[in-house]
Design a protein around this motif. Structure first.
Motif, PDB file in Angstrom:
ATOM      1  N   MET A 126       5.224  -0.323  -8.896  1.00 26.19           N
ATOM      2  CA  MET A 126       3.820  -0.174  -8.536  1.00 26.19           C
ATOM      3  C   MET A 126       3.693  -0.629  -6.972  1.00 26.19           C
ATOM      4  O   MET A 126       2.953  -0.215  -6.374  1.00 26.19           O
ATOM      5  CB  MET A 126       2.822  -1.220  -9.206  1.00 26.19           C
ATOM      6  CG  MET A 126       2.568  -0.808 -10.707  1.00 26.19           C
ATOM      7  SD  MET A 126       1.474   0.692 -10.755  1.00 26.19           S
ATOM      8  CE  MET A 126       0.170   0.091  -9.911  1.00 26.19           C
ATOM      9  N   ARG A 127       4.461  -1.568  -6.741  1.00 28.87           N
ATOM     10  CA  ARG A 127       4.541  -2.399  -5.209  1.00 28.87           C
ATOM     11  C   ARG A 127       5.099  -1.063  -4.400  1.00 28.87           C
ATOM     12  O   ARG A 127       4.484  -0.989  -3.282  1.00 28.87           O
ATOM     13  CB  ARG A 127       5.540  -3.594  -5.275  1.00 28.87           C
ATOM     14  CG  ARG A 127       5.130  -4.177  -3.858  1.00 28.87           C
ATOM     15  CD  ARG A 127       6.401  -5.442  -3.800  1.00 28.87           C
ATOM     16  NE  ARG A 127       7.431  -5.118  -3.001  1.00 28.87           N
ATOM     17  CZ  ARG A 127       7.851  -4.320  -1.898  1.00 28.87           C
ATOM     18  NH1 ARG A 127       6.898  -3.248  -1.696  1.00 28.87           N
ATOM     19  NH2 ARG A 127       8.763  -4.342  -1.514  1.00 28.87           N
ATOM     20  N   PHE A 136       5.592  -4.067   3.462  1.00 33.11           N
ATOM     21  CA  PHE A 136       4.961  -5.323   2.551  1.00 33.11           C
ATOM     22  C   PHE A 136       6.208  -6.180   2.253  1.00 33.11           C
ATOM     23  O   PHE A 136       6.033  -7.258   1.465  1.00 33.11           O
ATOM     24  CB  PHE A 136       4.477  -4.737   1.500  1.00 33.11           C
ATOM     25  CG  PHE A 136       2.899  -4.178   1.724  1.00 33.11           C
ATOM     26  CD1 PHE A 136       1.961  -5.040   2.394  1.00 33.11           C
ATOM     27  CD2 PHE A 136       2.876  -2.799   1.607  1.00 33.11           C
ATOM     28  CE1 PHE A 136       0.856  -4.409   2.745  1.00 33.11           C
ATOM     29  CE2 PHE A 136       1.568  -2.319   1.983  1.00 33.11           C
ATOM     30  CZ  PHE A 136       0.615  -2.971   2.395  1.00 33.11           C
ATOM     31  N   GLY A 137       7.581  -5.882   2.533  1.00 32.61           N
ATOM     32  CA  GLY A 137       8.725  -6.655   2.230  1.00 32.61           C
ATOM     33  C   GLY A 137       8.704  -7.048   0.705  1.00 32.61           C
ATOM     34  O   GLY A 137       8.801  -6.208   0.056  1.00 32.61           O
ATOM     35  N   SER A 152      -0.358  -9.011  -5.863  1.00 36.13           N
ATOM     36  CA  SER A 152      -1.542  -9.826  -5.475  1.00 36.13           C
ATOM     37  C   SER A 152      -1.586 -10.289  -3.874  1.00 36.13           C
ATOM     38  O   SER A 152      -2.434 -10.195  -3.466  1.00 36.13           O
ATOM     39  CB  SER A 152      -1.717 -10.959  -6.220  1.00 36.13           C
ATOM     40  OG  SER A 152      -0.607 -12.066  -6.224  1.00 36.13           O
ATOM     41  N   GLU A 153      -0.310 -10.409  -3.584  1.00 37.14           N
ATOM     42  CA  GLU A 153      -0.299 -10.790  -1.915  1.00 37.14           C
ATOM     43  C   GLU A 153      -0.561  -9.749  -1.083  1.00 37.14           C
ATOM     44  O   GLU A 153      -1.121  -9.657  -0.081  1.00 37.14           O
ATOM     45  CB  GLU A 153       1.179 -11.495  -1.792  1.00 37.14           C
ATOM     46  CG  GLU A 153       1.476 -12.623  -2.087  1.00 37.14           C
ATOM     47  CD  GLU A 153       2.937 -13.076  -1.815  1.00 37.14           C
ATOM     48  OE1 GLU A 153       3.138 -14.270  -2.043  1.00 37.14           O
ATOM     49  OE2 GLU A 153       3.744 -12.308  -1.978  1.00 37.14           O
ATOM     50  N   MET A 173      -4.599  -6.787   2.294  1.00 40.35           N
ATOM     51  CA  MET A 173      -5.407  -5.826   2.681  1.00 40.35           C
ATOM     52  C   MET A 173      -6.977  -6.062   2.762  1.00 40.35           C
ATOM     53  O   MET A 173      -7.586  -5.848   3.649  1.00 40.35           O
ATOM     54  CB  MET A 173      -5.062  -4.706   1.791  1.00 40.35           C
ATOM     55  CG  MET A 173      -3.657  -3.972   1.702  1.00 40.35           C
ATOM     56  SD  MET A 173      -3.115  -3.251   3.404  1.00 40.35           S
ATOM     57  CE  MET A 173      -4.387  -1.982   3.318  1.00 40.35           C
ATOM     58  N   TYR A 174      -7.250  -6.914   1.864  1.00 39.86           N
ATOM     59  CA  TYR A 174      -8.736  -7.240   1.558  1.00 39.86           C
ATOM     60  C   TYR A 174      -8.947  -8.346   2.734  1.00 39.86           C
ATOM     61  O   TYR A 174      -9.831  -8.179   3.483  1.00 39.86           O
ATOM     62  CB  TYR A 174      -9.295  -8.207   0.366  1.00 39.86           C
ATOM     63  CG  TYR A 174     -10.321  -8.436   0.559  1.00 39.86           C
ATOM     64  CD1 TYR A 174     -11.630  -7.766   0.025  1.00 39.86           C
ATOM     65  CD2 TYR A 174     -10.984  -9.752   0.789  1.00 39.86           C
ATOM     66  CE1 TYR A 174     -12.758  -7.975   0.209  1.00 39.86           C
ATOM     67  CE2 TYR A 174     -12.230 -10.172   0.811  1.00 39.86           C
ATOM     68  CZ  TYR A 174     -13.209  -9.293   0.640  1.00 39.86           C
ATOM     69  OH  TYR A 174     -14.479  -9.736   0.556  1.00 39.86           O
TER      70      TYR A 174
END
Length: 113
Positions: free
Chosen positions: A13-14, A36-37, A42-43, A48-49
């Motif tokens: 997913m990541r 995104f390393g 969730s991080e 993004m938000y």
């Protein structure tokens, strides 16, 4: 075994999210490297938000003015198309409606001057 499957799913997913988001919107991971390393899902969503989830009226005005700028023929036409596409995506996030015909008209005006 179940934990391993969960980790495989989370990693998949990541990676899918990382592949689907243009590098321009990712945090820097060093000189010239964006991504995104090892961030968790969730991080990533929190990042993004925090960076793109809230749109101010000033940003909407800036975007509208940017659409009204003429296209420089010395710039690749892809830059203009990207600007129009970014405007449409930004408008969705901002709950600001730019009609498709408005975006097309802005693009034509930018090209024709």
């Amino acid at each position: 075994l179940e934990r391993t499957n969960q980790e495989i799913f989370k990693r998949a997913m990541r990676d899918a999210i990382d592949d689907g988001i243009p590098d321009d919107y990712k945090p820097g991971q060093g000189v010239g490297v964006r991504g995104f390393g090892t961030m968790t899902l969730s991080e990533i969503f929190e990042y993004m938000y925090n960076h793109y989830g809230v749109v101010s009226p000033l940003e909407i005005q800036k975007l509208s003015r940017q659409l009204d700028q003429p296209w420089n023929p010395n710039d690749p036409i892809e830059n203009l198309f990207k600007n129009i596409e970014d405007t449409a995506l930004f408008a969705i996030v901002a709950n600001k409606t730019f009609m498709d015909h408005s975006l097309i008209t802005s693009g034509k005006c930018a090209i024709m001057g």
